[in-house]
Each structure stands twice: as structure tokens, then as C-alpha cells.
Design a protein around this motif. Structure first.
Motif, PDB file in Angstrom:
ATOM      1  N   ARG A  20       2.256  -8.185  -3.402  1.00  0.00           N
ATOM      2  CA  ARG A  20       2.125  -6.781  -3.435  1.00  0.00           C
ATOM      3  C   ARG A  20       1.265  -6.455  -4.045  1.00  0.00           C
ATOM      4  O   ARG A  20       0.858  -4.776  -3.822  1.00  0.00           O
ATOM      5  CB  ARG A  20       3.775  -6.773  -5.115  1.00  0.00           C
ATOM      6  CG  ARG A  20       5.201  -6.595  -4.121  1.00  0.00           C
ATOM      7  CD  ARG A  20       5.503  -6.545  -4.938  1.00  0.00           C
ATOM      8  NE  ARG A  20       5.861  -7.149  -6.794  1.00  0.00           N
ATOM      9  CZ  ARG A  20       6.671  -8.096  -6.738  1.00  0.00           C
ATOM     10  NH1 ARG A  20       7.251  -8.699  -6.186  1.00  0.00           N
ATOM     11  NH2 ARG A  20       6.451  -8.506  -8.010  1.00  0.00           N
ATOM     12  N   GLU A  21       0.257  -7.380  -4.907  1.00  0.00           N
ATOM     13  CA  GLU A  21      -0.959  -6.657  -5.019  1.00  0.00           C
ATOM     14  C   GLU A  21      -1.640  -5.614  -4.248  1.00  0.00           C
ATOM     15  O   GLU A  21      -2.846  -5.721  -4.152  1.00  0.00           O
ATOM     16  CB  GLU A  21      -1.316  -7.612  -6.453  1.00  0.00           C
ATOM     17  CG  GLU A  21      -0.680  -7.425  -8.068  1.00  0.00           C
ATOM     18  CD  GLU A  21      -1.680  -8.154  -9.367  1.00  0.00           C
ATOM     19  OE1 GLU A  21      -2.150  -8.242  -8.078  1.00  0.00           O
ATOM     20  OE2 GLU A  21      -0.624  -7.868  -9.978  1.00  0.00           O
ATOM     21  N   THR A  24      -1.182  -3.997  -1.487  1.00  0.00           N
ATOM     22  CA  THR A  24      -1.287  -2.680  -2.035  1.00  0.00           C
ATOM     23  C   THR A  24      -2.185  -2.267  -1.892  1.00  0.00           C
ATOM     24  O   THR A  24      -3.777  -1.006  -1.663  1.00  0.00           O
ATOM     25  CB  THR A  24      -0.244  -2.539  -4.074  1.00  0.00           C
ATOM     26  OG1 THR A  24       0.675  -3.276  -4.122  1.00  0.00           O
ATOM     27  CG2 THR A  24      -1.215  -0.831  -3.684  1.00  0.00           C
ATOM     28  N   ASP A  27      -3.879  -1.901   1.133  1.00  0.00           N
ATOM     29  CA  ASP A  27      -3.006  -0.503   2.005  1.00  0.00           C
ATOM     30  C   ASP A  27      -4.379   0.994   1.788  1.00  0.00           C
ATOM     31  O   ASP A  27      -3.440   1.871   2.323  1.00  0.00           O
ATOM     32  CB  ASP A  27      -1.266  -0.150   2.221  1.00  0.00           C
ATOM     33  CG  ASP A  27      -0.810  -1.227   3.199  1.00  0.00           C
ATOM     34  OD1 ASP A  27      -1.057  -1.800   3.479  1.00  0.00           O
ATOM     35  OD2 ASP A  27       0.240  -1.401   2.189  1.00  0.00           O
ATOM     36  N   SER A  28      -4.619   0.732   0.561  1.00  0.00           N
ATOM     37  CA  SER A  28      -4.953   1.558  -0.063  1.00  0.00           C
ATOM     38  C   SER A  28      -6.938   2.083   0.187  1.00  0.00           C
ATOM     39  O   SER A  28      -7.526   2.443  -0.435  1.00  0.00           O
ATOM     40  CB  SER A  28      -4.808   1.720  -1.449  1.00  0.00           C
ATOM     41  OG  SER A  28      -3.635   1.622  -2.152  1.00  0.00           O
ATOM     42  N   GLU A 228       9.365  -5.417  -4.599  1.00  0.00           N
ATOM     43  CA  GLU A 228       9.336  -4.014  -3.514  1.00  0.00           C
ATOM     44  C   GLU A 228      10.302  -3.406  -3.908  1.00  0.00           C
ATOM     45  O   GLU A 228      11.780  -3.471  -3.283  1.00  0.00           O
ATOM     46  CB  GLU A 228       8.483  -4.328  -2.458  1.00  0.00           C
ATOM     47  CG  GLU A 228       7.328  -5.412  -1.452  1.00  0.00           C
ATOM     48  CD  GLU A 228       6.285  -4.455  -1.919  1.00  0.00           C
ATOM     49  OE1 GLU A 228       6.453  -3.189  -1.915  1.00  0.00           O
ATOM     50  OE2 GLU A 228       5.145  -4.816  -1.959  1.00  0.00           O
ATOM     51  N   TRP A 414       7.932  -1.144  -6.961  1.00  0.00           N
ATOM     52  CA  TRP A 414       6.831  -1.680  -6.836  1.00  0.00           C
ATOM     53  C   TRP A 414       6.381  -0.492  -6.635  1.00  0.00           C
ATOM     54  O   TRP A 414       5.005  -0.199  -7.030  1.00  0.00           O
ATOM     55  CB  TRP A 414       6.209  -2.738  -5.642  1.00  0.00           C
ATOM     56  CG  TRP A 414       5.071  -2.717  -6.533  1.00  0.00           C
ATOM     57  CD1 TRP A 414       4.298  -2.775  -4.812  1.00  0.00           C
ATOM     58  CD2 TRP A 414       4.119  -3.840  -6.897  1.00  0.00           C
ATOM     59  NE1 TRP A 414       3.111  -2.778  -5.335  1.00  0.00           N
ATOM     60  CE2 TRP A 414       2.579  -2.921  -6.615  1.00  0.00           C
ATOM     61  CE3 TRP A 414       4.439  -3.754  -8.286  1.00  0.00           C
ATOM     62  CZ2 TRP A 414       2.077  -3.812  -7.419  1.00  0.00           C
ATOM     63  CZ3 TRP A 414       2.674  -4.288  -8.876  1.00  0.00           C
ATOM     64  CH2 TRP A 414       1.691  -4.195  -8.447  1.00  0.00           C
ATOM     65  N   ASN A 415       6.826   0.639  -6.399  1.00  0.00           N
ATOM     66  CA  ASN A 415       6.561   2.339  -5.548  1.00  0.00           C
ATOM     67  C   ASN A 415       5.879   2.787  -7.216  1.00  0.00           C
ATOM     68  O   ASN A 415       5.264   3.607  -6.546  1.00  0.00           O
ATOM     69  CB  ASN A 415       7.173   2.490  -4.647  1.00  0.00           C
ATOM     70  CG  ASN A 415       7.619   1.743  -2.725  1.00  0.00           C
ATOM     71  OD1 ASN A 415       6.589   0.696  -2.933  1.00  0.00           O
ATOM     72  ND2 ASN A 415       8.304   2.380  -2.765  1.00  0.00           N
ATOM     73  N   LYS A 418       3.023   0.193  -9.052  1.00  0.00           N
ATOM     74  CA  LYS A 418       1.669  -0.133  -8.555  1.00  0.00           C
ATOM     75  C   LYS A 418       0.424   1.002  -8.522  1.00  0.00           C
ATOM     76  O   LYS A 418      -0.260   1.019  -8.408  1.00  0.00           O
ATOM     77  CB  LYS A 418       2.359   0.132  -6.688  1.00  0.00           C
ATOM     78  CG  LYS A 418       1.867   1.218  -5.623  1.00  0.00           C
ATOM     79  CD  LYS A 418       1.898   0.590  -4.436  1.00  0.00           C
ATOM     80  CE  LYS A 418       3.023   2.457  -3.196  1.00  0.00           C
ATOM     81  NZ  LYS A 418       2.943   1.523  -2.116  1.00  0.00           N
TER      82      LYS A 418
END
Length: 441
Positions: A20-21, A24, A27-28, A228, A414-415, A418
Motif C-alpha cells: 500500500r505504501e 501510494t 501513484d503520487s 485498501e 487506506w484512502n 494515506k
């Protein structure tokens, strides 16, 4: 583009939090290189894996070549080595007794590294750490990220032993100074020294942050282990009853996760004597796999207890959704367990599965506030059995809990969490306008 190098002490096949980390961050707009450990026993795991254009996984070898050869060939390897020595040693004796003696000492050390378990472990771990450092240093990242204490030395060397030191984030998934199998005082001493090199520390929740403040004098950032967010109805369906050998009309009572000490797994098997309906299913692996299977085979309810090996985290929701109820019954054997807010709690929630949980502060607060299950004394078999019976015998109650998970997951996902990770990164290695343009493209 800002580069991140992250370390994790596993194969990165079941680590949902790290995935997840990394996802994220990539994606950023960050470029993420994750350094993990390869698994020579699993040919399906690759030494290099490109997850996305900005997220790559590098797995370093676990064993030095001499140990790998011994692992692969055993006695055959030793016979070949012995044959070679018969040819070499007389020649060395002819040249110099001192050289021969030094050579024999080296052989003795090599044999010790192979045969003495503790020495072999140190040798293997030392080789892994060295390879991680070599791989991480050449990345020359803008920021380094250590997941747990066993990768912090690597991250310190890669980030701080430079003409221009780089920011370092220490993401402690566990309470390192109070967990099973560890020398508390020794670990506390090591961790307290190494965190002096850390620019930002992250822990899983506020209970652990307060503990950290008590022993180290500062309050770290928190990053909860939420799942997630997804629509469980979009996940592929599987016939879990058939896979596990459970009659299709029976309810699945699920534990998913590591089969490790202090997770109440033995009590779940004992509780089956008093659980009136349903089959207990363990999905996972660990040190207790064989002891639990032996215990299950000796149980009066052996025909209602089943095991499946661990599955990749990407596929796990398809298994979870088939459960009637899920278990999270940690034992209070260390502060690490007592303070946990485990990922599986939120995985059950995301799959609309009610939970039977321990009464520890972080977990109890979620379950009680959201009314998504029942809280029990996780050391009491009778309470566990009574809670199961209450749910399996009351379809309306089970449906109420399940409906409540649909609201709860809008909060615990998680949304919503994050942004805290991105705030930490943007503080220490902010993205430029060009990075944002790359992200948009």
C-alpha cells in the motif's frame, strides 16, 4: 522525479502494508525501489519485478553461494569439496605448513558456518544485509525508508554515510522493544541508538505512539494499518468450501494470517468442542503450522478443522468474502500484541465479514464503535465458543454486523489514511512541479 528506496525483511509476497505504501508513493509521483529478499525455495518469485513504471522490486539473494550449494546438493556437495581438498592440501603442505594450517582453519570455519545453526544464521543474515546495502546505496535515492528494525541499519548506512546525507524514515510495524522472541532490553538499547539517525519515525497507532513517547521521549507519526478500500462484489469468486474440503452447507469460521505464537490459534481449536455449527479454517503459514495440524488431528472435532496455505494478498479478499465470521483473538503476551490494530481486522471489514475479536484497546474500540462483531476475553475458550454460537445461531444478528461493516469501511480504509504518508514524504522530499506533471501524464 524524486526517488525513494525502501527496505523490507521479507519476500514481499504477502506484505499488504508495504505494498500500500509503495503504491501510494508511486501513484503520487515518487519513483519507488523496494529492496526485499529472494526465496530460493520458490521459483515463482523473481529477483526483479516491475510492478508499475514507478514501482520496482529488487530481491537480493538469501544465501551465500557456498550455503546455496549445500542447500541444493547436501552430501554430494560435501563429497565434492572433500575430494578437492584431498588434491589441494598435500600441495599446500609441500609449499608451507603455515599456509596449510591457515587453509585448514578456513575450511573449519566454513564447515562451522554450514553445520552450526546459530553461526549459519548470522552468516546468512550478514550476507543479506550486505547485499541490501550494496543495492540500496547505488540507488542514490532522495529519501530512504526502513520497514522495521531489521532493515534500519541498511537504511542508515545508505542514507547517512554520504557527503550529502539523505532523509531517513523508520516505519516500525511492531513494538520492537516488547514483542515475543526478542530480548527486550537488548532491542531497546539497539533501537534507541539507531533512531538518533532517523528523520521521521512512524508507528501503527496512537497506543504505540504513546508507548514510544514514554520510553524514547518523542511522539512519532501514526499510520494505521487499514485495508485498501474496494467493493468486495467486484472481487473474483472462488469455491472456498471445495478448496478446503468443507461441506457446502456449512459455515466457514475463518482465521487468516500468520500461524504464530500468541494469536489464540490453539484456543480456537479447543473452542471447537463447544461450537455448535461451522467449520474452522486456517489460511496462512508459520512456525505453528505443524503443531496446530497435530493438535487438530487429535481433537474430537478434527473433521471440522481445516488448513490452507497462505495466499497472495491480492487474492485474499476472494477467500475472506466466503467466511461467515472471522477471528482476531490475539493473546496478551507482550505489548506488541496488546497494542495491535491488525490488518486482518480491516480485511474482514472490507469483505463484510463480522469479527470475533480480543478486547485490547485499539481493536476493541473499532469493533465496539462500529458494531461489526463481538468482543471477548481472548484467553477464554468458553467466551470464544459462546460468541461464535451467538452469531451462527442468529442470522439476523450476523446480517446486522455485516451491514455495519459497509458503513465502517468508509471510515477505516487506506484512502483516508494515506494522506498522512504523503504529508511525511512531502515534508522531507517534496515533489516539484515537474514531478506532478509526470504524475498527471
Amino acid at each position: 522525479m524524486k526517488k525513494v528506496t525502501m527496505f523490507v525483511w521479507n519476500h514481499f509476497t504477502n506484505d499488504a502494508r508495504v505494498n500500500r505504501e509503495c503504491t501510494t508513493l508511486s501513484d503520487s509521483g515518487y519513483h519507488v525501489d523496494l529492496i526485499a529478499i529472494n526465496d530460493p525455495k520458490n521459483p515463482m518469485i523473481e529477483s526483479f519485478e516491475q510492478i508499475t513504471d514507478r514501482f520496482k522490486v529488487h530481491r537480493v539473494k538469501r544465501y551465500p553461494w557456498i550455503l546455496q550449494a549445500y542447500q541444493d546438493h547436501g552430501k554430494k556437495f560435501l563429497l565434492i569439496v572433500a575430494g578437492v581438498q584431498i588434491a589441494i592440501i598435500p600441495g599446500l603442505f609441500y609449499l608451507s605448513f603455515t599456509i596449510m594450517a591457515a587453509y585448514l582453519m578456513a575450511l573449519l570455519l566454513g564447515a562451522s558456518l554450514i553445520k552450526v545453526r546459530k553461526l549459519r544464521k548470522w552468516f546468512v543474515n550478514g550476507a543479506i544485509i550486505t547485499r541490501m546495502i550494496a543495492k540500496g546505496y547505488i540507488q542514490n535515492a532522495d529519501i530512504y525508508h526502513a520497514n522495521d528494525l531489521n532493515t534500519l541499519p541498511q537504511a542508515i548506512i545508505c542514507s547517512k554515510l554520504r557527503f550529502k546525507p539523505k532523509p531517513l524514515i523508520y516505519d516500525s510495524h511492531e513494538v520492537q522493544s516488547d514483542r515475543t522472541g526478542y530480548n527486550k532490553e537488548k532491542i531497546k538499547l539497539i533501537e534507541s541508538f539507531m533512531i538518533k539517525f532517523v528523520d521521521q519515525m512512524i508507528v501503527e497507532n496512537h497506543t504505540r505512539a504513546k508507548y514510544n513517547e514514554k520510553i524514547y521521549g518523542f511522539y512519532p507519526k501514526t499510520l494505521y494499518n487499514y485495508s485498501e478500500k474496494f467493493d468486495i462484489n467486484t472481487k473474483p469468486k472462488i469455491n472456498l468450501h471445495e478448496l478446503a474440503g468443507i461441506p457446502k452447507d456449512e459455515k466457514i469460521l475463518l482465521y487468516q494470517g500468520g500461524l504464530q505464537e500468541g494469536r489464540g490459534l490453539e484456543l480456537l481449536i479447543k473452542a471447537m468442542d463447544d461450537i455448535k455449527q461451522g467449520h474452522l479454517l486456517f489460511i496462512g503459514a508459520g512456525k505453528l503450522t505443524e503443531p496446530l495440524k497435530k493438535m487438530a488431528a487429535e481433537s474430537n472435532e478434527y473433521h471440522r478443522i481445516h488448513f490452507l496455505d497462505k495466499v497472495p494478498f491480492q487474492e485474499l479478499p476472494s477467500y475472506t468474502r466466503e467466511a461467515y465470521v472471522g477471528f482476531q483473538v490475539l493473546q496478551n503476551i507482550c505489548f506488541n500484541h496488546y497494542s495491535a490494530s491488525s490488518n486482518k481486522l480491516f480485511e474482514y471489514m472490507m469483505a463484510h465479514v463480522p469479527v470475533i475479536s480480543c478486547d485490547f484497546p485499539e481493536i476493541k474500540k473499532v469493533v465496539c464503535d462500529t458494531e461489526t462483531g463481538l468482543v471477548v476475553d481472548s484467553h477464554n475458550c468458553s467466551e470464544i465458543a459462546q460468541a461464535v454460537n451467538k452469531i451462527v445461531e442468529n442470522e439476523t444478528l450476523r446480517e446486522t454486523f455485516s451491514e455495519n461493516t459497509k458503513r465502517a469501511k468508509e471510515i477505516y480504509n487506506w484512502n483516508n489514511e494515506k494522506a498522512k504518508l504523503l504529508d511525511i514524504y512531502n515534508l522531507h522530499a517534496p515533489l516539484s512541479s515537474a514531478d506532478f506533471q509526470i504524475k498527471q501524464i
